[in-house]
Design a protein around this motif. Structure first.
Motif, PDB file in Angstrom:
ATOM      1  N   VAL A 106       0.820  -1.209   0.000  1.00  0.00           N
ATOM      2  CA  VAL A 106       0.000   0.000   0.000  1.00  0.00           C
ATOM      3  C   VAL A 106       0.853   1.257   0.000  1.00  0.00           C
ATOM      4  O   VAL A 106       0.656   2.163  -0.820  1.00  0.00           O
ATOM      5  N   GLU A 107       1.827   1.327   0.907  1.00  0.00           N
ATOM      6  CA  GLU A 107       2.626   2.544   1.036  1.00  0.00           C
ATOM      7  C   GLU A 107       3.537   2.786  -0.164  1.00  0.00           C
ATOM      8  O   GLU A 107       3.985   3.914  -0.371  1.00  0.00           O
ATOM      9  N   ARG A 108       3.805   1.754  -0.944  1.00  0.00           N
ATOM     10  CA  ARG A 108       4.683   1.943  -2.101  1.00  0.00           C
ATOM     11  C   ARG A 108       3.945   1.747  -3.430  1.00  0.00           C
ATOM     12  O   ARG A 108       4.555   1.430  -4.446  1.00  0.00           O
ATOM     13  N   LEU A 109       2.646   1.960  -3.403  1.00  0.00           N
ATOM     14  CA  LEU A 109       1.862   1.791  -4.617  1.00  0.00           C
ATOM     15  C   LEU A 109       2.346   2.691  -5.750  1.00  0.00           C
ATOM     16  O   LEU A 109       2.490   2.235  -6.888  1.00  0.00           O
ATOM     17  N   TRP A 110       2.596   3.950  -5.454  1.00  0.00           N
ATOM     18  CA  TRP A 110       3.004   4.865  -6.521  1.00  0.00           C
ATOM     19  C   TRP A 110       4.305   4.412  -7.177  1.00  0.00           C
ATOM     20  O   TRP A 110       4.379   4.305  -8.400  1.00  0.00           O
ATOM     21  N   GLU A 111       5.317   4.139  -6.366  1.00  0.00           N
ATOM     22  CA  GLU A 111       6.634   3.852  -6.937  1.00  0.00           C
ATOM     23  C   GLU A 111       6.720   2.463  -7.540  1.00  0.00           C
ATOM     24  O   GLU A 111       7.193   2.287  -8.666  1.00  0.00           O
ATOM     25  N   ARG A 112       6.258   1.469  -6.803  1.00  0.00           N
ATOM     26  CA  ARG A 112       6.441   0.076  -7.219  1.00  0.00           C
ATOM     27  C   ARG A 112       5.405  -0.402  -8.230  1.00  0.00           C
ATOM     28  O   ARG A 112       5.635  -1.397  -8.922  1.00  0.00           O
ATOM     29  N   HIS A 113       4.281   0.279  -8.309  1.00  0.00           N
ATOM     30  CA  HIS A 113       3.198  -0.236  -9.139  1.00  0.00           C
ATOM     31  C   HIS A 113       2.682   0.782 -10.164  1.00  0.00           C
ATOM     32  O   HIS A 113       2.700   0.495 -11.362  1.00  0.00           O
ATOM     33  N   ILE A 114       2.234   1.945  -9.727  1.00  0.00           N
ATOM     34  CA  ILE A 114       1.598   2.876 -10.662  1.00  0.00           C
ATOM     35  C   ILE A 114       2.617   3.462 -11.640  1.00  0.00           C
ATOM     36  O   ILE A 114       2.457   3.342 -12.868  1.00  0.00           O
ATOM     37  N   ILE A 115       3.670   4.074 -11.145  1.00  0.00           N
ATOM     38  CA  ILE A 115       4.688   4.644 -12.038  1.00  0.00           C
ATOM     39  C   ILE A 115       5.416   3.541 -12.779  1.00  0.00           C
ATOM     40  O   ILE A 115       5.702   3.648 -13.986  1.00  0.00           O
ATOM     41  N   ASN A 116       5.693   2.441 -12.084  1.00  0.00           N
ATOM     42  CA  ASN A 116       6.358   1.293 -12.707  1.00  0.00           C
ATOM     43  C   ASN A 116       5.594   0.813 -13.932  1.00  0.00           C
ATOM     44  O   ASN A 116       6.173   0.523 -14.985  1.00  0.00           O
ATOM     45  N   CYS A 117       4.266   0.733 -13.810  1.00  0.00           N
ATOM     46  CA  CYS A 117       3.445   0.288 -14.937  1.00  0.00           C
ATOM     47  C   CYS A 117       3.288   1.376 -15.994  1.00  0.00           C
ATOM     48  O   CYS A 117       3.276   1.095 -17.197  1.00  0.00           O
ATOM     49  N   ALA A 118       3.157   2.625 -15.560  1.00  0.00           N
ATOM     50  CA  ALA A 118       2.979   3.716 -16.517  1.00  0.00           C
ATOM     51  C   ALA A 118       4.189   3.853 -17.436  1.00  0.00           C
ATOM     52  O   ALA A 118       4.043   4.202 -18.616  1.00  0.00           O
ATOM     53  N   LEU A 119       5.374   3.574 -16.933  1.00  0.00           N
ATOM     54  CA  LEU A 119       6.580   3.663 -17.756  1.00  0.00           C
ATOM     55  C   LEU A 119       6.539   2.680 -18.920  1.00  0.00           C
ATOM     56  O   LEU A 119       7.191   2.899 -19.945  1.00  0.00           O
ATOM     57  N   LEU A 120       5.765   1.603 -18.770  1.00  0.00           N
ATOM     58  CA  LEU A 120       5.619   0.646 -19.858  1.00  0.00           C
ATOM     59  C   LEU A 120       5.062   1.311 -21.113  1.00  0.00           C
ATOM     60  O   LEU A 120       5.359   0.892 -22.241  1.00  0.00           O
TER      61      LEU A 120
END
Length: 221
Positions: free
Chosen positions: A45-59
């Motif tokens: 939860v606390e790392r959603l932005w870095e580990r998941h949202i931005i990580n996926c958006a960079l794709l």
């Protein structure tokens, strides 16, 4: 609200533009419901932005600008499919997922954010021969040799498989060469999206699909 970390604001604004508020709303939905509904682990939860949202958006940096369609196989919590749909609103996105509780979540997210998604409850193999897409994505679904058997038949001629991978991406690609060749794969490369922009670049394997051979009498020929 799970605030966007300041060090990620610049890449988030580049990737999402005027749809950053939608990305925030999706992140909040995951933070509020993801653990309870078995979509993410409590530590995520606390790392959603870095580990998941931005990580996926960079794709989305690896997706051709003129891509006509995209399917996300094993979409789960909507990573990366929902994130890509937010970042690339002009791109029709299909989410393919086998589990009912996850397809229900994805349909709820689509209704809440009005993204125009197609949600399909099926195994990828069930769609072979019936559907194809300009781009097929997958994240943390399986090793590349196994993943290729599920996804490459869904890639249209001249299209791309773009699989999110970790540090073993090149090793997986090397091990999958024979399978990829048999399935029409070509021009395989490992890309690191966001390098120099974020602390955790997104590593992807990009495989182009050669044109399928046509048989005499095949109407596609």
């Amino acid at each position: 609200m799970l605030a966007l970390p300041e060090h990620l604001r610049a890449p988030a604004e580049r990737l999402f533009g005027d749809r950053l508020e939608l990305a925030q709303r999706f992140t909040d939905l995951l933070a509020e419901q993801g653990v309870e509904r078995g979509l993410i682990g409590p530590r995520e939860v606390e790392r959603l932005w870095e580990r998941h949202i931005i990580n996926c958006a960079l794709l989305s940096d690896a997706i051709p600008e003129d891509a006509a369609s995209l399917a996300d196989v094993g979409s789960g919590a909507g990573l990366p499919g929902v994130v890509i749909a937010i970042a690339r609103p002009e791109l029709p996105v299909t989410l393919i997922e086998t589990m009912q509780r996850r397809t229900t979540w994805l349909e709820e997210v689509d209704a809440e954010l009005d993204l125009g998604l197609e949600v399909v409850r099926a195994r990828a193999e069930e769609l072979h021969g019936d559907r194809d897409f300009a781009v097929v994505t997958a994240r943390a679904v399986a090793a590349l040799d196994k993943l290729a058997k599920w996804t490459m038949p869904l890639v249209a001629d001249g299209g791309s498989l773009i699989a999110m991978k970790g540090s073993s991406a090149q090793d997986e690609l090397d091990a999958a060469q024979k399978v990829l060749r048999r399935l029409g794969g070509d021009e395989e490369t490992v890309l690191r999206c966001g390098e120099g922009e974020v602390d955790l670049p997104t590593t992807v394997v990009h495989v182009r699909r050669r044109a399928r051979a046509t048989r005499k009498g095949d109407p596609r020929g």
